[in-house]
Scaffold this motif. Structure first.
Motif, mmCIF file in Angstrom:
data_model
loop_
_atom_site.group_PDB
_atom_site.id
_atom_site.type_symbol
_atom_site.label_atom_id
_atom_site.label_comp_id
_atom_site.label_asym_id
_atom_site.label_seq_id
_atom_site.Cartn_x
_atom_site.Cartn_y
_atom_site.Cartn_z
ATOM 1 N N GLY A 87 0.769 -1.235 0.000
ATOM 2 C CA GLY A 87 0.000 0.000 0.000
ATOM 3 C C GLY A 87 0.800 1.284 0.000
ATOM 4 N N ASN A 88 1.948 1.310 -0.655
ATOM 5 C CA ASN A 88 2.813 2.489 -0.663
ATOM 6 C C ASN A 88 2.803 3.204 -2.003
ATOM 7 O OD1 ASN A 88 4.227 1.943 2.018
ATOM 8 N ND2 ASN A 88 4.540 0.031 0.920
ATOM 9 N N TYR A 89 3.159 4.491 -1.975
ATOM 10 C CA TYR A 89 3.417 5.292 -3.171
ATOM 11 C C TYR A 89 4.917 5.509 -3.216
ATOM 12 C CZ TYR A 89 -1.529 6.607 -3.667
ATOM 13 O OH TYR A 89 -2.890 6.600 -3.854
ATOM 14 N N ILE A 90 5.570 4.963 -4.239
ATOM 15 C CA ILE A 90 7.028 4.981 -4.297
ATOM 16 C C ILE A 90 7.455 5.584 -5.625
ATOM 17 C CG2 ILE A 90 9.107 3.570 -4.173
ATOM 18 C CD1 ILE A 90 7.224 1.517 -2.644
ATOM 19 N N GLY A 91 8.058 6.776 -5.567
ATOM 20 C CA GLY A 91 8.483 7.493 -6.760
ATOM 21 C C GLY A 91 7.489 8.527 -7.245
ATOM 22 N N THR A 92 6.386 8.702 -6.494
ATOM 23 C CA THR A 92 5.392 9.717 -6.851
ATOM 24 C C THR A 92 5.128 10.608 -5.647
ATOM 25 O OG1 THR A 92 3.394 8.524 -6.156
ATOM 26 C CG2 THR A 92 4.244 8.065 -8.377
ATOM 27 N N ASP A 93 4.411 11.700 -5.895
ATOM 28 C CA ASP A 93 3.944 12.527 -4.788
ATOM 29 C C ASP A 93 2.776 11.817 -4.096
ATOM 30 O OD1 ASP A 93 1.729 12.870 -6.454
ATOM 31 O OD2 ASP A 93 2.034 15.018 -6.720
ATOM 32 N N ILE A 94 2.228 12.440 -3.051
ATOM 33 C CA ILE A 94 1.192 11.768 -2.266
ATOM 34 C C ILE A 94 -0.132 11.619 -3.006
ATOM 35 C CG2 ILE A 94 2.194 12.383 -0.050
ATOM 36 C CD1 ILE A 94 0.091 14.596 0.186
ATOM 37 N N THR A 95 -0.304 12.354 -4.111
ATOM 38 C CA THR A 95 -1.525 12.185 -4.912
ATOM 39 C C THR A 95 -1.412 11.006 -5.872
ATOM 40 O OG1 THR A 95 -0.832 13.618 -6.749
ATOM 41 C CG2 THR A 95 -1.918 14.686 -4.849
ATOM 42 N N GLY A 96 -0.176 10.561 -6.151
ATOM 43 C CA GLY A 96 0.033 9.488 -7.120
ATOM 44 C C GLY A 96 -0.115 9.940 -8.554
ATOM 45 N N LEU A 97 -0.020 11.258 -8.778
ATOM 46 C CA LEU A 97 -0.224 11.798 -10.119
ATOM 47 C C LEU A 97 1.020 12.440 -10.719
ATOM 48 C CD1 LEU A 97 -3.740 13.403 -9.506
ATOM 49 C CD2 LEU A 97 -3.229 11.223 -10.645
ATOM 50 N N SER A 98 2.069 12.654 -9.923
ATOM 51 C CA SER A 98 3.307 13.286 -10.404
ATOM 52 C C SER A 98 4.520 12.532 -9.885
ATOM 53 C CB SER A 98 3.395 14.738 -9.911
ATOM 54 O OG SER A 98 2.343 15.501 -10.427
ATOM 55 N N ALA A 99 5.555 12.489 -10.708
ATOM 56 C CA ALA A 99 6.789 11.785 -10.340
ATOM 57 C C ALA A 99 7.678 12.641 -9.445
ATOM 58 C CB ALA A 99 7.564 11.409 -11.593
ATOM 59 N N ILE A 100 8.234 12.008 -8.434
ATOM 60 C CA ILE A 100 9.346 12.536 -7.640
ATOM 61 C C ILE A 100 10.292 11.343 -7.498
ATOM 62 C CG2 ILE A 100 10.119 13.668 -5.543
ATOM 63 C CD1 ILE A 100 7.264 14.655 -5.114
ATOM 64 N N PRO A 101 11.210 11.168 -8.457
ATOM 65 C CA PRO A 101 11.899 9.884 -8.628
ATOM 66 C C PRO A 101 12.931 9.525 -7.564
ATOM 67 C CG PRO A 101 12.647 11.485 -10.253
ATOM 68 C CD PRO A 101 11.558 12.132 -9.487
ATOM 69 N N ASN A 102 13.020 8.229 -7.366
ATOM 70 C CA ASN A 102 14.152 7.566 -6.737
ATOM 71 C C ASN A 102 14.931 6.942 -7.877
ATOM 72 O OD1 ASN A 102 13.039 7.683 -3.886
ATOM 73 N ND2 ASN A 102 11.443 6.509 -4.888
ATOM 74 N N GLN A 103 16.095 6.367 -7.588
ATOM 75 C CA GLN A 103 16.796 5.600 -8.620
ATOM 76 C C GLN A 103 16.062 4.284 -8.853
ATOM 77 O OE1 GLN A 103 20.923 4.671 -7.760
ATOM 78 N NE2 GLN A 103 21.545 6.212 -9.242
ATOM 79 N N ILE A 104 15.804 3.550 -7.778
ATOM 80 C CA ILE A 104 15.052 2.286 -7.812
ATOM 81 C C ILE A 104 13.923 2.419 -6.806
ATOM 82 C CG2 ILE A 104 15.128 -0.203 -7.368
ATOM 83 C CD1 ILE A 104 18.145 -0.054 -8.071
ATOM 84 N N GLY A 105 12.714 2.083 -7.210
ATOM 85 C CA GLY A 105 11.568 2.213 -6.318
ATOM 86 C C GLY A 105 11.622 1.248 -5.147
ATOM 87 N N ILE A 106 11.557 -0.051 -5.435
ATOM 88 C CA ILE A 106 11.668 -1.096 -4.411
ATOM 89 C C ILE A 106 12.816 -2.005 -4.799
ATOM 90 C CG2 ILE A 106 10.586 -3.110 -3.335
ATOM 91 C CD1 ILE A 106 7.872 -1.796 -3.833
ATOM 92 N N ASP A 107 13.748 -2.195 -3.898
ATOM 93 C CA ASP A 107 14.874 -3.108 -4.088
ATOM 94 C C ASP A 107 14.756 -4.161 -3.001
ATOM 95 O OD1 ASP A 107 17.218 -4.364 -4.744
ATOM 96 O OD2 ASP A 107 18.507 -2.623 -4.424
ATOM 97 N N SER A 108 14.229 -5.331 -3.360
ATOM 98 C CA SER A 108 13.931 -6.361 -2.369
ATOM 99 C C SER A 108 14.785 -7.601 -2.604
ATOM 100 C CB SER A 108 12.450 -6.742 -2.440
ATOM 101 O OG SER A 108 12.180 -7.820 -1.575
ATOM 102 N N GLY A 109 15.511 -8.007 -1.596
ATOM 103 C CA GLY A 109 16.273 -9.249 -1.628
ATOM 104 C C GLY A 109 15.886 -10.090 -0.433
ATOM 105 N N VAL A 110 15.384 -11.298 -0.666
ATOM 106 C CA VAL A 110 14.882 -12.146 0.406
ATOM 107 C C VAL A 110 15.896 -13.235 0.725
ATOM 108 C CG1 VAL A 110 13.012 -13.665 1.129
ATOM 109 C CG2 VAL A 110 12.527 -11.705 -0.315
ATOM 110 N N ALA A 111 16.188 -13.391 1.999
ATOM 111 C CA ALA A 111 17.126 -14.408 2.455
ATOM 112 C C ALA A 111 16.580 -15.811 2.201
ATOM 113 C CB ALA A 111 17.408 -14.236 3.945
ATOM 114 N N LEU A 112 17.482 -16.788 2.111
ATOM 115 C CA LEU A 112 17.107 -18.180 1.924
ATOM 116 C C LEU A 112 16.070 -18.580 2.968
ATOM 117 C CD1 LEU A 112 17.713 -20.728 0.291
ATOM 118 C CD2 LEU A 112 19.423 -21.300 2.001
ATOM 119 N N ASN A 113 15.016 -19.237 2.541
ATOM 120 C CA ASN A 113 13.897 -19.681 3.375
ATOM 121 C C ASN A 113 13.082 -18.525 3.955
ATOM 122 O OD1 ASN A 113 14.516 -22.434 2.994
ATOM 123 N ND2 ASN A 113 16.106 -22.273 4.545
#
Length: 191
Positions: free
Chosen positions: A24-50
């Motif tokens: 439920g997050n807005y990542i790389g946009t403003d709080i309206t979800g209508l304009s960009a405010i960029p990051n380099q990578i929005g979500i960078d997820s790495g999950v450990a074994l198991n």
């Protein structure tokens, strides 16, 4: 975790987890979800074994490189808008949509009959490739190492109108990502 993450030099959310949920997050946009405010990578997820991580119902758009970079194993990425505005109808491009280099993971619906119609991601309006999918495990069983891309709207808006990406819809770097075509995956990509 609910976050509006934007304007960061590198990652909006970096989750190197054993067990986690990004929902439920807005990542790389403003709080309206209508304009960009960029990051380099929005979500960078790495999950450990198991471990496991659910990334669901996020707006991930406007990021300069990838909307999401998913690694590790046991990821479930569902119901996100990647490269669009909050309505899913207009582009707010990421450099590319999703780098999916995860084992034993699902990008879209898992086909279990529970909420399948809401599990597909909208991956559209990105400047580059929508999904770059590759993995490392070659176990051919569902519970083994294969990852699945299923039930997503790629190059289409949330309502199904054309909203293309600038490059490939899905580019697969090897043969260990499956694109199911069976009855248990009823909302798979159709040709």
């Amino acid at each position: 975790m609910n976050v509006t993450a934007y304007g960061n030099t590198v990652n909006g959310i970096q989750a190197l987890v054993t067990i986690g949920n990004i929902v439920g997050n807005y990542i790389g946009t403003d709080i309206t979800g209508l304009s960009a405010i960029p990051n380099q990578i929005g979500i960078d997820s790495g999950v450990a074994l198991n471990g496991s991580c659910t990334i669901r119902s996020n707006l991930v758009s406007g990021n300069s490189q990838w909307g999401m970079r998913i690694t590790g194993n046991n990821n479930f990425v569902a119901g996100n808008y990647v490269g669009t505005d909050v309505t899913g109808e207009k582009p707010i491009a990421n450099g590319s949509g999703i780098e999916f280099r995860a084992d034993k993971s699902v990008l879209g619906t898992n086909g279990d009959g529970v909420s399948d119609s809401t599990e597909g991601n909208v991956i559209s309006g990105n400047t580059g490739v929508a999904v770059y999918a590759y993995g490392s495990d070659t176990d051919p069983n569902w519970g083994g190492g294969l990852s699945y891309v299923s039930g997503n709207l790629i190059g289409l808006s949330a309502s199904g109108r054309q909203l293309g990406n600038g490059s490939h819809g899905i580019y697969s770097g090897n043969n260990v990502v499956r694109f199911p075509r069976s009855e248990e995956h009823t909302s798979e990509l159709q040709s």
